[in-house]
Write an enzyme that holds these catalytic residues in place. Structure first.
Site, short mmCIF file in Angstrom:
data_model
loop_
_atom_site.label_atom_id
_atom_site.label_comp_id
_atom_site.label_asym_id
_atom_site.label_seq_id
_atom_site.Cartn_x
_atom_site.Cartn_y
_atom_site.Cartn_z
N ASP A 177 0.82 -1.20 0.00
CA ASP A 177 0.00 0.00 0.00
C ASP A 177 0.86 1.26 0.00
O ASP A 177 2.04 1.22 -0.36
CB ASP A 177 -0.96 -0.02 1.19
N HIS A 217 -3.52 5.78 3.79
CA HIS A 217 -4.40 4.82 3.12
C HIS A 217 -4.15 3.39 3.61
O HIS A 217 -5.08 2.63 3.90
CB HIS A 217 -4.19 4.91 1.61
N SER A 395 -10.97 -0.25 -2.07
CA SER A 395 -9.80 -0.30 -1.19
C SER A 395 -10.10 -1.05 0.09
O SER A 395 -9.20 -1.60 0.73
CB SER A 395 -9.34 1.12 -0.83
#
Length: 532
Positions: A177, A217, A395
């Site tokens: 990520d 994220h 996601s």
């Protein structure tokens, strides 16, 4: 002013993109036998054991790159080595077109592939139409919501696995990520830290051992699997172990991030990871000449997808987000979601309706994509500060699914990655009628467990007991009737349940001893229940 602006923009673009990105592929690995003589020098015992368990033989892709080749490329005029891949026997390099082409004179160079397809002699001209802003770190919208994560687990009937104590223990998930700030401090990750479940990581973008950095994220993504805050957030695999790899440079869009991803996948293999999950997708880049087209989404063209397929060949299960471009002109899945072996995960809301933003299939070669769906609308996650929030996008449907994969594989440790993948897809609610929006649909991890285990082991169970707020019943029939009585025989609760949602709330009961009766077809059970 308009003409001046255009001139300056063209001038800026010319300077900005003067350097080209390319992959230089080597002809072989002359010292590969040294690796075969002692593979444990580069592969952990756990990695070797994974291969043994699945009858996967070592091959030349496992051998390291030839270091003398790397050194000669690094010494070449104007060339910067950005990344490397032993699996693909290639380096990702950057330099002028002239300097890159000069590498063809090296005897050990097999071929050079430019990221700009127009520079490859046999390649057709790529479209230069800029696709609407596509972040490899798939865009998310975060809103404060102090809620429960029950729905995103129960939608997959994942509580059935959890109630059998299949919570990911013994499985290793590599998360690729954009960054993981707060994982080393925030409360929802304390359980992972206290139990030494964060095994390590690396920042491939900055070549740094500090992986608790970068964009948040990855923190949100990890929380959907490994987060734990009682009555607020329970990840789908709270007892799995994790490696955290940063492969995404949030400041730019460049094909080198595909190469970072493959590097990280190779490292995940080397340390013995069972699962790779990635909420990253690649389609458009800052330099439009580098951007992919839909025709590239065929499972064999893009560098990252090649890496994902090799990872699967090593016995690893690979999951990838479908993407959030469902509302865009180009609404198809990106890479590595186009991989034939990759479990591509789309997004639905809490009512199992596809999110309009979830990218669609099929792959360009007309394979069903996405493969499966999970909740990605208002998914419950943790922020870097530990605040329990909701976030939207594939996601989050992807790691929610990845955590359940870890739990299922824990339940069936002798299964191969292909067998686990098949079990998941065949349990999905649209398996017999897949389409380009939902793929094979929403898996039912509970039904998979029943099919594989219940018929041979037992026909009824109750957990947890003692219970704090909920109890669940595992049984073979479709429906059942449950009643709870006080020790004096007073009926306090009566409810019809299904094996799709076999949960009964006992929150209204005070602490103490109770009795239950259970009826399902010819099956009748009674027993004691302790409410904590």
């Amino acid at each position: 002013m308009k003409y001046n602006f255009t001139f300056l923009l063209v001038l800026f673009s010319t300077v900005l993109f003067a350097q080209e990105d390319a992959w230089v592929y080597f002809t072989g690995k002359p010292n590969a036998q040294d690796f075969f003589n002692n593979p444990s020098q580069t592969l952990s015992q756990r990695s070797l054991d994974r291969r043994t368990a699945q009858n996967i033989a070592l091959n030349v892709t496992d051998a390291p790159l030839e270091t003398t080749y790397i050194d000669q490329v690094k010494a070449s005029t104007g060339i910067t080595v950005m990344a490397q891949s032993k699996w693909l026997n290639a380096l990702h390099i950057r330099g002028s077109q002239t300097d890159i082409n000069a590498l063809k004179l090296l005897s050990f160079v097999d071929k050079i592939v430019f990221a700009n397809k127009t520079l490859n002699g046999t390649s057709k001209k790529a479209s230069v139409n800029k696709i609407s802003e596509v972040k490899k770190k798939l865009e998310t919208a975060v809103d404060y919501a102090y809620g429960t994560s029950a729905n995103q687990i129960q939608m997959l009937n994942g509580q059935t696995l959890h109630q059998q104590n299949f919570t990911g223990s013994g499985k290793i998930i590599a998360v690729l990520d954009a960054g993981f700030p707060g994982v080393n401090t925030a409360e929802p990750f304390q359980r992972l830290r206290d139990n030494n479940r964060i095994l390590g990581g690396y920042d491939f973008v900055n070549r740094s051992t500090d992986f608790y950095a970068g964009d948040s994220h990855g923190t949100l993504v990890l929380s959907a699997m490994g987060g734990y805050k009682e009555n607020s957030l329970v990840g789908t695999a709270p007892d799995a172990s994790y490696y955290l790899f940063i492969t995404e440079n949030d400041a730019s869009e460049n094909p080198v991030e595909e190469s970072y991803w493959v590097e990280a996948a190779e490292q995940a293999d080397a340390v013995g990871a069972d699962i790779i999950t990635s909420s990253l997708g690649y389609f458009a880049f800052d330099n439009p000449n580098y951007s992919h087209t839909y025709s590239d989404m065929n499972g064999t063209t893009n560098f990252i997808t090649k890496g994902a397929e090799i990872a699967f060949s090593k016995g690893i299960i690979v999951l990838a987000s479908a993407g959030n471009e469902g509302n865009q002109a180009e609404n198809h899945i990106g890479s590595p979601a186009d991989g034939a072996s990759v479990i591509t995960v789309g997004s639905v809301n809490a009512s199992k309706v596809k999110a309009s933003s979830s990218s669609i299939g099929p792959s360009f070669d007309n394979r069903t994509k996405p493969d499966v769906m999970a909740q990605g609308v208002a998914a419950v996650v943790s922020t870097t500060s530990g605040t329990i929030s909701t976030a939207n996008g594939t996601s989050f449907s992807c790691p929610i699914m990845a955590g359940m994969v870890a739990c299922l594989w824990q339940a069936f440790p002798s299964k191969t990655n292909q067998e686990i993948r098949n079990m998941i897809i065949q349990s999905a609610d649209r398996y017999t009628t897949p389409d380009n929006n939902y793929g094979f649909g929403i898996p039912n991890f509970g039904s998979t467990l029943r099919t594989e285990t219940f018929q041979n082991s037992f026909d009824f169970s109750v957990y947890p007991n003692p219970a704090k707020s909920n109890i669940s019943f595992l049984f073979e029939n479709e429906t059942a009737s449950v009643s709870i009585y006080s020790i004096l025989g007073q009926k306090l609760i009566e409810k019809e349940i299904t094996n799709q949602n076999p949960v009964l709330s006992v929150e209204s009961l005070t602490s103490g001893l109770y009795f239950y009766t259970f009826k399902s077809g010819d099956l009748q059970k009674t027993g004691k229940l302790i409410k904590q």
